[in-house]
Design a protein around this motif. Sequence first.
Motif, PDB file in Angstrom:
ATOM      1  N   UNK A 185     -23.122 -11.423 -48.439  1.00  0.00           N
ATOM      2  CA  UNK A 185     -23.447 -10.559 -49.578  1.00  0.00           C
ATOM      3  C   UNK A 185     -22.946  -9.143 -49.310  1.00  0.00           C
ATOM      4  N   UNK A 186     -23.182  -8.631 -48.108  1.00  0.00           N
ATOM      5  CA  UNK A 186     -22.731  -7.281 -47.786  1.00  0.00           C
ATOM      6  C   UNK A 186     -21.202  -7.194 -47.781  1.00  0.00           C
ATOM      7  N   UNK A 187     -20.540  -8.202 -47.248  1.00  0.00           N
ATOM      8  CA  UNK A 187     -19.069  -8.197 -47.236  1.00  0.00           C
ATOM      9  C   UNK A 187     -18.524  -8.218 -48.664  1.00  0.00           C
ATOM     10  N   UNK A 188     -19.146  -9.016 -49.530  1.00  0.00           N
ATOM     11  CA  UNK A 188     -18.706  -9.053 -50.931  1.00  0.00           C
ATOM     12  C   UNK A 188     -18.954  -7.706 -51.613  1.00  0.00           C
ATOM     13  N   UNK A 189     -20.095  -7.097 -51.331  1.00  0.00           N
ATOM     14  CA  UNK A 189     -20.379  -5.783 -51.918  1.00  0.00           C
ATOM     15  C   UNK A 189     -19.362  -4.750 -51.416  1.00  0.00           C
ATOM     16  N   UNK A 190     -19.052  -4.790 -50.132  1.00  0.00           N
ATOM     17  CA  UNK A 190     -18.076  -3.850 -49.567  1.00  0.00           C
ATOM     18  C   UNK A 190     -16.707  -4.016 -50.204  1.00  0.00           C
ATOM     19  N   UNK A 191     -16.387  -5.245 -50.624  1.00  0.00           N
ATOM     20  CA  UNK A 191     -15.095  -5.536 -51.249  1.00  0.00           C
ATOM     21  C   UNK A 191     -15.136  -5.352 -52.769  1.00  0.00           C
ATOM     22  N   UNK A 192     -16.188  -4.721 -53.268  1.00  0.00           N
ATOM     23  CA  UNK A 192     -16.336  -4.411 -54.697  1.00  0.00           C
ATOM     24  C   UNK A 192     -16.497  -5.643 -55.587  1.00  0.00           C
ATOM     25  N   UNK A 193     -17.048  -6.731 -55.039  1.00  0.00           N
ATOM     26  CA  UNK A 193     -17.278  -7.920 -55.854  1.00  0.00           C
ATOM     27  C   UNK A 193     -18.596  -7.857 -56.610  1.00  0.00           C
ATOM     28  N   UNK A 194     -19.410  -6.851 -56.342  1.00  0.00           N
ATOM     29  CA  UNK A 194     -20.682  -6.704 -57.020  1.00  0.00           C
ATOM     30  C   UNK A 194     -21.620  -5.841 -56.202  1.00  0.00           C
ATOM     31  N   UNK A 195     -22.883  -5.824 -56.609  1.00  0.00           N
ATOM     32  CA  UNK A 195     -23.932  -5.059 -55.946  1.00  0.00           C
ATOM     33  C   UNK A 195     -24.925  -6.047 -55.345  1.00  0.00           C
ATOM     34  N   UNK A 196     -25.121  -5.956 -54.037  1.00  0.00           N
ATOM     35  CA  UNK A 196     -26.081  -6.827 -53.368  1.00  0.00           C
ATOM     36  C   UNK A 196     -27.445  -6.175 -53.309  1.00  0.00           C
ATOM     37  N   UNK A 197     -28.480  -6.998 -53.144  1.00  0.00           N
ATOM     38  CA  UNK A 197     -29.838  -6.484 -52.933  1.00  0.00           C
ATOM     39  C   UNK A 197     -30.418  -7.238 -51.744  1.00  0.00           C
ATOM     40  N   UNK A 198     -30.710  -6.484 -50.676  1.00  0.00           N
ATOM     41  CA  UNK A 198     -31.183  -7.050 -49.411  1.00  0.00           C
ATOM     42  C   UNK A 198     -32.122  -6.056 -48.736  1.00  0.00           C
ATOM     43  N   UNK A 199     -32.539  -6.383 -47.504  1.00  0.00           N
ATOM     44  CA  UNK A 199     -33.346  -5.459 -46.708  1.00  0.00           C
ATOM     45  C   UNK A 199     -32.717  -5.146 -45.357  1.00  0.00           C
ATOM     46  N   UNK A 200     -31.586  -5.746 -45.025  1.00  0.00           N
ATOM     47  CA  UNK A 200     -30.981  -5.596 -43.699  1.00  0.00           C
ATOM     48  C   UNK A 200     -30.270  -4.255 -43.541  1.00  0.00           C
ATOM     49  N   UNK A 201     -29.961  -3.925 -42.289  1.00  0.00           N
ATOM     50  CA  UNK A 201     -29.168  -2.730 -42.014  1.00  0.00           C
ATOM     51  C   UNK A 201     -27.778  -2.921 -42.602  1.00  0.00           C
ATOM     52  N   UNK A 202     -27.197  -1.850 -43.162  1.00  0.00           N
ATOM     53  CA  UNK A 202     -25.870  -1.968 -43.787  1.00  0.00           C
ATOM     54  C   UNK A 202     -24.762  -2.251 -42.785  1.00  0.00           C
ATOM     55  N   UNK A 203     -23.798  -3.016 -43.250  1.00  0.00           N
ATOM     56  CA  UNK A 203     -22.601  -3.364 -42.470  1.00  0.00           C
ATOM     57  C   UNK A 203     -21.361  -3.184 -43.352  1.00  0.00           C
ATOM     58  N   UNK A 204     -20.220  -3.270 -42.741  1.00  0.00           N
ATOM     59  CA  UNK A 204     -18.932  -3.302 -43.439  1.00  0.00           C
ATOM     60  C   UNK A 204     -18.656  -2.052 -44.277  1.00  0.00           C
TER      61      UNK A 204
END
Length: 180
Positions: free
Chosen positions: A113-132
Amino acid sequence: MGQAGRPAVLLVEPPHHIHDALRRGADLVISTEAPVSTLAWLPLAAPPLRAYFAPTHAWASTDRAGVTPAELVTQKLLLPPGDFMTRKLLDHAVIRAGLGYASVEECPVSRVIQAQAAASFGVGVLTEHPRFGVRTLPVMDGDEPLVLRLHAAWDPAHHAAPVIHALVRRMATHANAAAE
């Protein structure tokens, strides 16, 4: 080592079965479910739900303090499946606001989810530390961030109850320090 010299084992249970694990011999459980009154327990952590988005997203260039469910539902959302507690919290906030999702893509793996968000595929919603290189903002429920409350519970009659209690206190201290 676990009980009677056995190696420690990590078990993953659905949230509604987690306390049953103690009755089956687990020493400690961590759950989003409120502990039953017969157990010893402590709050462990309360990570906020965060929106994850690319540095090129419009939200990245603002000084906003957070995003609301009303803003999120207008986005292509990258969300964990409906049985994940993060998703359940967001779903409840969206329902309380009288809203519905415009576009949702589900994935059970937060790093994806974070990798997809970083690649502008959408907005993720999570609780983890940010990556990418993703940017994040807390998801707001009124004036407060939406948080996922985690509890640690154990049997107060357990032979190692004082040690478990001390361990949980250290874990909570570490979780709170990491959140700051």
